[in-house]
Scaffold this active site. Structure first.
Site, short mmCIF file in Angstrom:
data_model
loop_
_atom_site.label_atom_id
_atom_site.label_comp_id
_atom_site.label_asym_id
_atom_site.label_seq_id
_atom_site.Cartn_x
_atom_site.Cartn_y
_atom_site.Cartn_z
N GLY A 165 34.65 45.33 11.93
CA GLY A 165 33.25 45.12 11.52
C GLY A 165 32.24 45.19 12.66
N TYR A 201 27.21 39.02 5.29
CA TYR A 201 26.11 38.37 6.02
C TYR A 201 24.95 39.34 6.20
CZ TYR A 201 23.35 37.23 10.12
OH TYR A 201 22.29 37.04 10.98
N ARG A 211 25.14 45.59 23.25
CA ARG A 211 24.21 44.78 22.45
C ARG A 211 22.94 44.53 23.24
NH1 ARG A 211 27.53 45.79 19.40
NH2 ARG A 211 28.71 44.50 17.95
N ASN A 247 25.45 22.91 9.39
CA ASN A 247 26.07 23.57 10.55
C ASN A 247 25.29 23.20 11.81
OD1 ASN A 247 27.83 25.25 11.94
ND2 ASN A 247 26.56 27.06 11.65
N SER A 275 17.74 40.04 10.93
CA SER A 275 18.75 40.32 11.94
C SER A 275 18.86 41.82 12.15
CB SER A 275 20.07 39.76 11.42
OG SER A 275 21.16 40.39 12.00
N LYS A 300 20.86 39.62 4.64
CA LYS A 300 19.60 39.84 5.38
C LYS A 300 18.85 41.06 4.83
CE LYS A 300 19.95 36.26 7.98
NZ LYS A 300 19.05 35.11 7.82
N ASN A 355 19.98 19.98 6.44
CA ASN A 355 20.98 19.02 5.93
C ASN A 355 22.21 18.96 6.84
OD1 ASN A 355 22.16 21.47 5.37
ND2 ASN A 355 22.76 20.96 3.28
N TYR A 367 16.16 39.68 14.66
CA TYR A 367 16.71 39.26 15.95
C TYR A 367 17.85 40.19 16.35
CZ TYR A 367 15.02 34.80 13.94
OH TYR A 367 14.31 33.82 13.30
N ASN A 397 20.54 39.95 19.73
CA ASN A 397 21.56 38.92 19.98
C ASN A 397 20.98 37.74 20.75
OD1 ASN A 397 23.17 41.34 19.29
ND2 ASN A 397 24.88 39.97 19.72
C1 UD1 Z 1 26.49 39.56 14.85
C2 UD1 Z 1 25.43 40.32 14.12
C3 UD1 Z 1 24.09 39.69 14.32
C4 UD1 Z 1 24.15 38.26 13.89
C5 UD1 Z 1 25.18 37.55 14.71
C6 UD1 Z 1 25.27 36.14 14.19
C7 UD1 Z 1 25.94 42.67 13.98
C8 UD1 Z 1 25.72 44.00 14.60
N1 UD1 Z 1 25.38 41.67 14.62
O1 UD1 Z 1 26.28 39.74 16.22
O2 UD1 Z 1 23.12 40.34 13.55
O3 UD1 Z 1 22.90 37.65 14.02
O4 UD1 Z 1 26.43 38.19 14.54
O5 UD1 Z 1 26.38 35.49 14.65
O6 UD1 Z 1 26.56 42.50 12.97
N2 UD1 Z 1 32.78 39.79 21.74
C9 UD1 Z 1 33.93 39.85 22.50
N3 UD1 Z 1 34.72 38.74 22.53
C10 UD1 Z 1 34.43 37.59 21.86
C11 UD1 Z 1 33.24 37.54 21.09
C12 UD1 Z 1 32.43 38.67 21.05
O7 UD1 Z 1 34.23 40.86 23.12
O8 UD1 Z 1 35.22 36.64 21.92
C13 UD1 Z 1 31.89 40.96 21.72
C14 UD1 Z 1 31.72 41.56 20.33
O9 UD1 Z 1 32.72 42.50 20.04
C15 UD1 Z 1 30.34 42.19 20.47
C16 UD1 Z 1 29.61 41.29 21.46
O10 UD1 Z 1 30.62 40.56 22.13
O11 UD1 Z 1 30.45 43.45 21.04
C17 UD1 Z 1 28.66 40.32 20.78
O12 UD1 Z 1 29.35 39.67 19.73
P1 UD1 Z 1 28.75 38.41 18.95
O13 UD1 Z 1 28.20 37.44 19.92
O14 UD1 Z 1 29.80 37.94 18.00
O15 UD1 Z 1 27.51 38.98 18.17
P2 UD1 Z 1 27.39 40.27 17.21
O16 UD1 Z 1 28.64 40.52 16.46
O17 UD1 Z 1 26.79 41.38 17.99
#
Ligand code: UD1
Length: 345
Positions: free
Chosen positions: A305, A157, A239, A42, A132, A161, A39, A185, A187
């Site tokens: 988190g 979230y 990750r 997003n 996830s 899951k 739908n 999944y 990342n």
């Molecule tokens: C999280 C969830 C994952 C989910 C996904 C969906 C966990 C462990 N993982 O992924 O299961 O499917 O969200 O969106 O909860 N980072 C930066 N700067 C930024 C953005 C991210 O440093 O501006 C870093 C984060 O701190 C992290 C890494 O990049 O260490 C990946 O972050 P992100 O892409 O947001 O994914 P997750 O949080 O790992």
């Protein structure tokens, strides 16, 4: 492949990031008729034009809210010979789920229950659920295997899951003619190697890779690395980044595995990761290398988190589904950058 199959595979969330890449792989690797349910809460209708540009095929999308059972029943009643459902449709922002947990429980669990009711009504036997790595929480021992015990969910979230997996497993146990695969999944990143389809964040992205590419494109000013003082090799979080087309390919293999009755258990669970832990700073370096430019970033405070370090043991999925990830980190970053350039600034 020439002759079209008479059976239909239903893909919920087919306009979304992983759903659309999976539809592309299904169209290229199988003869099933594909119907999407989305739908656009997003996602974007244009995704289906992009799928057509890559595959030369048009996909029918049913625009219904899966949380509305009556509307869903009516829409699906028109689908011919549904043989399986791949259920992607869900919300996926960790911070948004902390802010609005009821939205996440209602949408992610309500839609799952309705989709399983449809499986029951129509006796659809093959089901794949998007799970996830967040189900594991902060684990003690790495890499995580499918048997690593869950820790407390770090966000609503992640909890949807954990609960979603249990709902699917309970339902599977209760039905003799129903089989399921739960795909965890890690990342998912990157874009279709053509650069013609990729992640389409509707608002400011939370995830690392779209944040990197939008910063490089000048849409965002600066990337903040969330934390440089963790107990990891360079202080940033680790990750397991995996190319979205590899994730998509695993869905095709999981579907065939179910349809060909190869599964050993009624519910099979697989980790989908490359098995390589990559730090945020290493991801940035890879992006700088393939895009041949310096990224504007700074190391800042930790994000609430965040799991510190997580990556997959992927032995089981390699063995059972005969799946092997094809793309390395540089290829993930290059495809994401190609897609960003294609989207424009
Ligand atoms: C999280 C969830 C994952 C989910 C996904 C969906 C966990 C462990 N993982 O992924 O299961 O499917 O969200 O969106 O909860 N980072 C930066 N700067 C930024 C953005 C991210 O440093 O501006 C870093 C984060 O701190 C992290 C890494 O990049 O260490 C990946 O972050 P992100 O892409 O947001 O994914 P997750 O949080 O790992």
């Amino acid at each position: 492949m020439s002759t079209k199959h008479t059976s239909t595979v239903i893909v919920t969330g087919g306009a979304g990031y992983i759903g659309s890449h999976t539809i592309i792989e299904l169209l290229e690797q199988t003869n099933y008729n594909i119907v999407s349910i989305d739908n656009f809460s997003n996602s974007n209708q244009d995704t289906f034009d992009r799928i057509e540009a890559i595959t030369g095929k048009k996909v029918l999308n049913l625009n219904v809210d899966i949380c509305n059972l009556e509307a869903l029943e009516l829409a699906i009643s028109k689908v011919k010979n549904p043989i399986g459902i791949i259920h992607f449709a869900a919300f996926k922002s960790v911070p948004q789920s902390v802010h609005d947990p009821l939205l996440y429980y209602h949408n992610n669990l309500g839609s799952l229950i309705n989709i399983l009711k449809i499986c029951q009504q129509l006796q659809i036997a093959n089901f794949i659920f998007s799970s996830s790595c967040s189900v594991y929480g902060n684990v003690e021992k790495l890499p995580v295997t499918e048997n690593t015990p869950f820790q407390k969910a770090e966000s609503p979230y992640a909890n949807t899951k954990q609960m979603g997996e249990e709902i699917v497993a309970n339902y599977t146990k209760s039905e003799t003619n129903f089989k399921s695969v739960l795909l965890r999944y890690f990342n998912p990143v990157g874009a279709h190697p053509t650069g013609l389809n990729g992640e389409y964040p509707r608002s400011r992205p939370d995830n690392l890779v779209p944040y990197i590419t939008q910063t490089a494109a000048g849409i965002l000013q600066k990337l903040t690395v969330f934390g440089g003082d963790y107990d990891t090799r360079d202080g940033s979080c680790i990750r397991d980044y995996i190319h979205v087309s590899d994730i998509a390919d695993a869905h095709v293999k999981a579907l065939n595995y179910l349809i060909e009755n190869k599964q050993k258990e009624a519910t099979s669970i697989f980790n989908l990761g490359t098995g390589n832990g990559v730090s945020v700073l290493e991801a940035i370096k890879s992006f700088e290398k393939v895009s041949e430019q310096k990224l504007n970033y700074e190391v800042g405070p930790r994000r609430a988190g965040d799991v510190i370090n997580i990556y997959a043991n992927n032995d089981l999925v390699k063995k059972e589904l005969n799946w092997n990830p094809k793309y390395d980190l540089d290829a993930m970053m290059l495809s994401a950058w190609k897609w960003q350039l294609n989207l424009g600034k």
